[in-house]
Design a protein around this motif. Structure first.
Motif, mmCIF file in Angstrom:
data_model
loop_
_atom_site.group_PDB
_atom_site.id
_atom_site.type_symbol
_atom_site.label_atom_id
_atom_site.label_comp_id
_atom_site.label_asym_id
_atom_site.label_seq_id
_atom_site.Cartn_x
_atom_site.Cartn_y
_atom_site.Cartn_z
ATOM 1 N N GLY A 114 18.371 75.408 32.108
ATOM 2 C CA GLY A 114 18.566 74.772 33.320
ATOM 3 C C GLY A 114 17.579 73.696 33.761
ATOM 4 O O GLY A 114 18.172 72.611 34.116
ATOM 5 N N LYS A 115 16.633 73.906 33.654
ATOM 6 C CA LYS A 115 15.466 72.819 34.065
ATOM 7 C C LYS A 115 15.476 71.594 33.158
ATOM 8 O O LYS A 115 15.598 70.558 33.741
ATOM 9 N N GLU A 116 15.863 71.742 31.843
ATOM 10 C CA GLU A 116 15.922 70.795 31.024
ATOM 11 C C GLU A 116 17.475 70.075 30.938
ATOM 12 O O GLU A 116 17.607 68.912 30.280
ATOM 13 N N GLY A 117 18.272 70.493 31.703
ATOM 14 C CA GLY A 117 19.508 69.860 32.023
ATOM 15 C C GLY A 117 20.415 69.981 30.351
ATOM 16 O O GLY A 117 21.243 68.901 30.295
ATOM 17 N N ARG A 118 20.204 71.063 29.659
ATOM 18 C CA ARG A 118 21.060 70.927 28.485
ATOM 19 C C ARG A 118 22.365 71.186 28.654
ATOM 20 O O ARG A 118 22.773 72.360 28.761
ATOM 21 N N ARG A 119 23.298 70.057 28.882
ATOM 22 C CA ARG A 119 24.506 70.199 29.367
ATOM 23 C C ARG A 119 25.436 70.978 28.383
ATOM 24 O O ARG A 119 26.517 71.338 28.808
ATOM 25 N N HIS A 120 25.142 71.289 27.007
ATOM 26 C CA HIS A 120 26.042 71.844 26.283
ATOM 27 C C HIS A 120 25.725 73.285 26.261
ATOM 28 O O HIS A 120 26.412 74.117 25.460
ATOM 29 N N ALA A 121 24.816 73.883 27.030
ATOM 30 C CA ALA A 121 24.429 75.247 26.869
ATOM 31 C C ALA A 121 24.153 75.937 28.135
ATOM 32 O O ALA A 121 23.779 75.094 29.072
ATOM 33 N N ARG A 122 24.445 77.164 28.211
ATOM 34 C CA ARG A 122 24.518 78.023 29.560
ATOM 35 C C ARG A 122 23.785 79.518 28.787
ATOM 36 O O ARG A 122 24.359 79.647 27.566
ATOM 37 N N VAL A 123 23.087 80.150 29.456
ATOM 38 C CA VAL A 123 22.609 81.516 29.092
ATOM 39 C C VAL A 123 23.371 82.393 29.975
ATOM 40 O O VAL A 123 23.380 82.513 31.249
ATOM 41 N N GLY A 124 23.901 83.390 29.127
ATOM 42 C CA GLY A 124 24.591 84.789 29.832
ATOM 43 C C GLY A 124 23.840 85.891 29.544
ATOM 44 O O GLY A 124 22.519 85.857 28.543
ATOM 45 N N ALA A 125 24.384 87.117 29.635
ATOM 46 C CA ALA A 125 23.750 88.482 29.283
ATOM 47 C C ALA A 125 24.453 89.046 28.690
ATOM 48 O O ALA A 125 25.844 89.016 28.663
#
Length: 447
Positions: free
Chosen positions: A191-202
Motif C-alpha cells: 500500500g505504501k509503495e502504491g503498487r497499483r497492480h497488487a493487493r494483499v488479502g488473507a
C-alpha cells in the motif's frame, strides 16, 4: 484510447458496434451502435470484461501431466506437490509464476487470486526478507501484465492435532500472531509503495491446517483491513470426518463459530456440504469459488453450486492446480457437471456463467471496480474469436453461448489490462515466448 468492439457483452446481453473509451486504466465511456471511428482499435469478435481467476497455486503449473501419469489419490497427488514445493527459491518461483501468469493472460485472465502458502526456506527458516516468496509472486504478476491479489495463507498444522513436517515446514509461521505480523508488513508495504497492480488479502488454508483457537485471529486480521479472506473448505470427505471427530461440527460450522464467514470471505471448493452448511454460507453471503477442472482431476466430486447460489452465495471460478488454464472450461463445467448430477439441463444461463468468470471473481478478490464494461471500471477487455473452428457459425444473438459453451482459451485474440495491451492477435506482448518460458522454468524445479 478508443476501442471498437464488433460485439460486446455489456451485462444485460450482447451489443453490436460498441465504442469503448478509456483514460489511463479506467473506462470513461461505453456507447452502443456506433460505426468504427477513425483511429479506434478494432476488436473483431466478442469482447468480454477481463476474466478473474479467483483461485491459483502458481507452482502447481509444474505438476501438469506429471500427476496424470499414474493412478493415485488426492493424497498421493499431494506428495508430488510437496516435492516441487521443496525445490523452489524466490528466483525460480518468480520465473515459474511469470510464465504461469502469462499463460493466464493469453487465456483472457486479467486478475489472479494467488493462494500463497510457500513462505519460508526449506526447513522453515525465514528468508532475510520474510516475504521474499510473496514479493516474487507480486513481481511475477507485473512481469506478465496482470493484476494480483496475494492471498497470504496461514498454514500452521499438518492436520488436526498434527505438527508440520518435511516440506510443510516452509508453510508455517508458528502461530496466527506471527503470521499476522509478517503479512501485515507486506500489506502495508504494498500500500505504501502504491503498487497499483497488487493487493494483499488473507487465507486460512483449511480447518486441517489452522487450529480452532487460531482461526479467529486470521479472520480478525482480514476484517480489520476489509481485505478478502479465502479458505479451502470441505474439499475432501476426510476433512469433514476429521473435523467432526475433533470438534463435533462441520468445517463450515467451525468457520462460522470463528467469525470467518461473510461477504468478504470466499470458500474454495465447498464440495461436500450438508444442507445446514449451504444455509450458513448463503445466509452470510459467503462466496464460493468452484474449480471444476481440478475437482474432477482429483476426483473430489461435484459441488452444489446451484444450491449455494440459490441460498445467497455468489459463485466465482478458479483454475487451482492448473490442470488446464481456461476459465471458459471452468464456467461451462459448472453447468455441465450439474447436468450430470441431476440429469437435467438449464441450471445456468450463459450470462450467469460469464458473471462467475468476471465481476463475481473480481469482487471475491477485492477488486469490485473490475469485471464490467462500464464507465469507471478498470479497462480490462478480452476479445474472443467467433470465427475459429470451435465458434464459427454462431449468430450475434448467440455469441455469449458460443463463448461459454464452445470457445476455449485458444480463442482469445486480444487482452487489455488496466488500459494496457497485453495480448495482441494471440501473442503475449510482455513475455516473448510463453511456451519456452514455461518449459524452462518447469525444468528448473522438476530436475
Amino acid at each position: 484510447m478508443r476501442w471498437h468492439a464488433q460485439l460486446a457483452w455489456l451485462g444485460d446481453g450482447v451489443a453490436s458496434d460498441v465504442l469503448i473509451e478509456t483514460d489511463g486504466e479506467r473506462i470513461t465511456g461505453v456507447t452502443r451502435d456506433v460505426p468504427p471511428p477513425e483511429g479506434a482499435r478494432r476488436l473483431p469478435g466478442l469482447t468480454l470484461p477481463g476474466l478473474a481467476n479467483a483461485h491459483s497455486h502458481a507452482f502447481h503449473r509444474a505438476l501438469r501431466s506429471r500427476v496424470q501419469a499414474d493412478r493415485g489419490t488426492f493424497w498421493t497427488w499431494r506428495d508430488q506437490m510437496y516435492r516441487i514445493a521443496d525445490r523452489l527459491t524466490p528466483e525460480s518461483y518468480r520465473a515459474l509464476a511469470t510464465a504461469a501468469f502469462a499463460e493466464m493472460a493469453l487465456a483472457g485472465i486479467s486478475c489472479v487470486g494467488e493462494f500463497h502458502y510457500l513462505h519460508h526456506r526449506p526447513g522453515g527458516a525465514p528468508y532475510g526478507d520474510p516475504n521474499a516468496m510473496g514479493e516474487a509472486l507480486i513481481a511475477a504478476a507485473a512481469d506478465a501484465g496482470v493484476r494480483i491479489t496475494l492471498l497470504d495463507t496461514c498454514y500452521l498444522a499438518g492436520g488436526i492435532g498434527e505438527p508440520l513436517k518435511g516440506p510443510q515446514l516452509r508453510f508455517g509461521d508458528g502461530t496466527a500472531g506471527n503470521w499476522a505480523r509478517r503479512v501485515g508488513s507486506l500489506h502495508d508495504q504494498v500500500g505504501k509503495e502504491g503498487r497499483r497492480h497488487a493487493r494483499v488479502g488473507a487465507a486460512i488454508h483449511s480447518v486441517r491446517a489452522v487450529p480452532r483457537e487460531q482461526l479467529r485471529a486470521v479472520a480478525a486480521w482480514a476484517a480489520e483491513r476489509r481485505a478478502p479472506l479465502h479458505v479451502h473448505l470441505s474439499e475432501q470427505p476426510a476433512e469433514n470426518s476429521a473435523c467432526l471427530d475433533a470438534y463435533g461440527m462441520t468445517p463450515t460450522r467451525l468457520l462460522a463459530e470463528a467469525g470467518a464467514l461473510g461477504a468478504l470471505t470466499t470458500a474454495v471448493h465447498a464440495t461436500h456440504l450438508t444442507e445446514d452448511d449451504i444455509g450458513l454460507l448463503g445466509a452470510t453471503m459467503t462466496g464460493v469459488c468452484m474449480c471444476p477442472t481440478t475437482e474432477r482431476d482429483l476426483a473430489d466430486g461435484i459441488g452444489p453450486a446451484r444450491a449455494l447460489a440459490g441460498a445467497g452465495s455468489p459463485i466465482c471460478l478458479g483454475s487451482d492446480q492448473h490442470a488446464v488454464i481456461d476459465l471458459f472450461e471452468e464456467a461451462r463445467a459448472v453447468e455441465l457437471d450439474e447436468r450430470l448430477r441431476t440429469r437435467a439441463r438449464g441450471h445456468w444461463t450463459a450470462g450467469e456463467l460469464i458473471t462467475t468468470a468476471t465481476s463475481a471473481g473480481h469482487s471475491a478478490l477485492g477488486w469490485p471496480e473490475a469485471g464490467r464494461l462500464e464507465p469507471g471500471a478498470y479497462a480490462d477487455l478480452v476479445t474472443v474469436d467467433l470465427g475459429s473452428v470451435r465458434t464459427a457459425g454462431a449468430a450475434p444473438a448467440h455469441a455469449a453461448e458460443a463463448a461459454v459453451f464452445a470457445a476455449t482459451a485458444a480463442d482469445v485474440r486480444h487482452v487489455v489490462v488496466s488500459g494496457r495491451r497485453v495480448v495482441e492477435d494471440g501473442r503475449h506482448l510482455l513475455v516473448d515466448d510463453v511456451p519456452a518460458a514455461l518449459a524452462k522454468s518447469i525444468a528448473e524445479v522438476t530436475g
